[in-house]
Design a protein around this motif. Structure first.
Motif, PDB file in Angstrom:
ATOM      1  N   GLU A 324       0.796  -1.216   0.000  1.00  0.00           N
ATOM      2  CA  GLU A 324       0.000   0.000   0.000  1.00  0.00           C
ATOM      3  C   GLU A 324       0.834   1.275   0.000  1.00  0.00           C
ATOM      4  OE1 GLU A 324      -2.347   0.501   3.517  1.00  0.00           O
ATOM      5  OE2 GLU A 324      -0.904  -0.561   4.776  1.00  0.00           O
ATOM      6  N   LYS A 327       0.535   3.957  -2.826  1.00  0.00           N
ATOM      7  CA  LYS A 327      -0.577   4.892  -2.979  1.00  0.00           C
ATOM      8  C   LYS A 327      -0.123   6.341  -3.141  1.00  0.00           C
ATOM      9  CE  LYS A 327      -1.284   5.349   2.035  1.00  0.00           C
ATOM     10  NZ  LYS A 327      -2.207   5.053   3.157  1.00  0.00           N
ATOM     11  N   VAL A 341      -7.616  -3.043  -5.851  1.00  0.00           N
ATOM     12  CA  VAL A 341      -7.078  -2.660  -4.554  1.00  0.00           C
ATOM     13  C   VAL A 341      -7.799  -3.502  -3.512  1.00  0.00           C
ATOM     14  CG1 VAL A 341      -6.664  -0.801  -2.916  1.00  0.00           C
ATOM     15  CG2 VAL A 341      -6.689  -0.309  -5.376  1.00  0.00           C
ATOM     16  N   GLY A 345      -5.177  -3.322   1.521  1.00  0.00           N
ATOM     17  CA  GLY A 345      -4.443  -2.204   0.950  1.00  0.00           C
ATOM     18  C   GLY A 345      -3.506  -2.570  -0.187  1.00  0.00           C
ATOM     19  N   LYS A 346      -3.372  -3.857  -0.470  1.00  0.00           N
ATOM     20  CA  LYS A 346      -2.452  -4.297  -1.523  1.00  0.00           C
ATOM     21  C   LYS A 346      -3.044  -4.027  -2.913  1.00  0.00           C
ATOM     22  CE  LYS A 346       0.552  -6.117   1.344  1.00  0.00           C
ATOM     23  NZ  LYS A 346       0.584  -7.582   1.577  1.00  0.00           N
ATOM     24  N   TYR A 347      -2.149  -3.778  -3.848  1.00  0.00           N
ATOM     25  CA  TYR A 347      -2.519  -3.578  -5.252  1.00  0.00           C
ATOM     26  C   TYR A 347      -2.187  -4.847  -6.027  1.00  0.00           C
ATOM     27  CZ  TYR A 347      -2.718   1.438  -4.175  1.00  0.00           C
ATOM     28  OH  TYR A 347      -3.030   2.661  -3.634  1.00  0.00           O
TER      29      TYR A 347
END
Length: 386
Positions: A324, A327, A341, A345-347
């Motif tokens: 995250e 961001k 997402v 919070g990980k992409y």
């Protein structure tokens, strides 16, 4: 707008004021550019009109070593006009008083052309004033007659942190000088803990470092102001402050480096022709401008790899799971076009097809089936709808 075209919006907002600026040499070339003189003709013979007779005067300040030496280009100017130059003269400020007053000259150096000016076609930088053509807005530095001072001598102050990983903006001065012709009277680098740096941090309410402060003299360079104002704030004292450097940067409130990203790249070692995790890392790094602190390559057949695929319901390999911390990168605002997402919070990168031409000849795995990347927009859209 299809997703393939969207990827072009992922270019990171780096400071490249290369952007969009006019070089001194180009400007001068345009100043002296003359369109071809019309030529008349008859069926029997060509009629060549006589060249217009003109006089060229270069007005220079009495004292300005930084100003452009316009006298050096008089021969080229006379030649480029394609006119009959009956006189070319360099006139010092002291001797040019009458001409300065008559033609409303505000800055020096400048060029005044007199004579048969109706038959000449000079660049728009020349404007007609009474019976003459006067060059306007020649590039700084220049001597301002009203204030009797030289304008365009810029001071740049760079406030640095101790962060080795942070974005380096020390190139700004050189870039502005070489690409935009900005004259720097002084360039100063300050450490964040110095007394002068602390005063500037407080004065301009800086939140992160590095930061750059340009003196108000940079406003004389009107051709770069739009680009500068898009990345810097103009302060009440007229100075311009570049306060939002691209990540990673040093956050003053937390005394921490922000923007160092952790990531796991899941690949399929069983697929020899598939895009490798390391290759995907390089592509995303370039497109998104991400700076990785820790980047791990994980095999999809390993226990960890299977856990990652299961946890995030991943169907396409290779993929990337990015922390995250990403961001803070402006490029990540468009992430929804290429991935998801997650709640933690990980992409997660999901739309591999969007890479298209960048990975021509490579393959990827979709639900266990090897699939070849396509550079075709139509084929990409077909794959996306499956």
């Amino acid at each position: 707008m299809n997703k393939l075209s969207k990827i072009n919006r992922f270019d990171t907002n780096k400071i490249c004021i290369c952007l969009v600026v006019v070089l001194l040499a180009v400007l001068l070339a345009n100043v002296y550019l003359l369109n071809s003189i019309q030529q008349g003709s008859t069926p029997q013979e060509k009629v060549i009109p006589p060249l217009p007779k003109i006089e060229i005067y270069a007005l220079i300040p009495d004292s300005c070593s930084e100003c452009f030496d316009i006298a050096t280009v008089l021969p080229q100017l006379a030649q480029s006009t394609k006119a009959n130059v009956t006189k070319q003269e360099v006139v010092n400020q002291k001797d040019a008083g009458l001409m300065i007053k008559e033609y409303g000259v505000k800055t020096l150096p400048t060029v005044i052309i007199k004579g048969e000016i109706d038959n000449t076609q000079l660049s728009k930088v020349f404007v007609r004033v009474k019976d003459a053509l006067v060059a306007k807005e020649l590039p700084p530095p220049y001597f301002d007659l009203e204030s009797s001072s030289v304008k365009g001598k810029v001071k740049m102050t760079l406030i640095e942190s101790d962060c080795k990983e942070c974005t380096d903006i020390s190139f700004l001065g050189k870039q502005l000088s070489e690409q935009a012709g900005v004259f720097f009277e002084k360039q100063e680098n300050l450490k964040k803990d110095s007394s002068e740096a602390k005063e500037l941090i407080k004065k301009y309410s800086l939140k992160s470092l590095p930061a750059a402060i340009f003196s108000q003299e940079i406003s004389a360079y009107t051709q770069i102001l739009p680009a500068l104002e898009s990345i810097a704030t103009k302060e009440s004292d007229g100075n311009y402050v570049l306060r939002n450097s691209p990540p990673p940067y040093y956050e003053l409130a937390s005394n921490k480096v922000v923007g160092l990203v952790d990531a796991s790249f899941v690949e399929s070692s069983a697929c020899e022709k598939c895009l490798a995790g390391e290759e995907l890392k390089d592509i995303l790094s370039k497109i998104l401008g991400l700076k990785f602190k820790n980047a791990r390559i994980v095999d999809s057949s390993s226990a960890e790899g299977k856990d990652i695929l299961r946890k995030y319901s991943i169907e396409k390999i290779p993929t990337a799971i990015i922390s995250e911390e990403a961001k803070v990168y402006p490029s990540m605002k468009e992430w929804a076009e290429v991935g998801s997402v997650e709640k933690d919070g990980k992409y997660v990168f999901r739309e591999l097809e969007i890479l298209g031409n960048a990975v021509e000849g490579k393959k990827y795995v979709v639900n266990g089936t090897m699939t070849e990347f396509s550079s075709s927009i139509e084929e990409f859209e077909k794959q996306s709808k499956k």
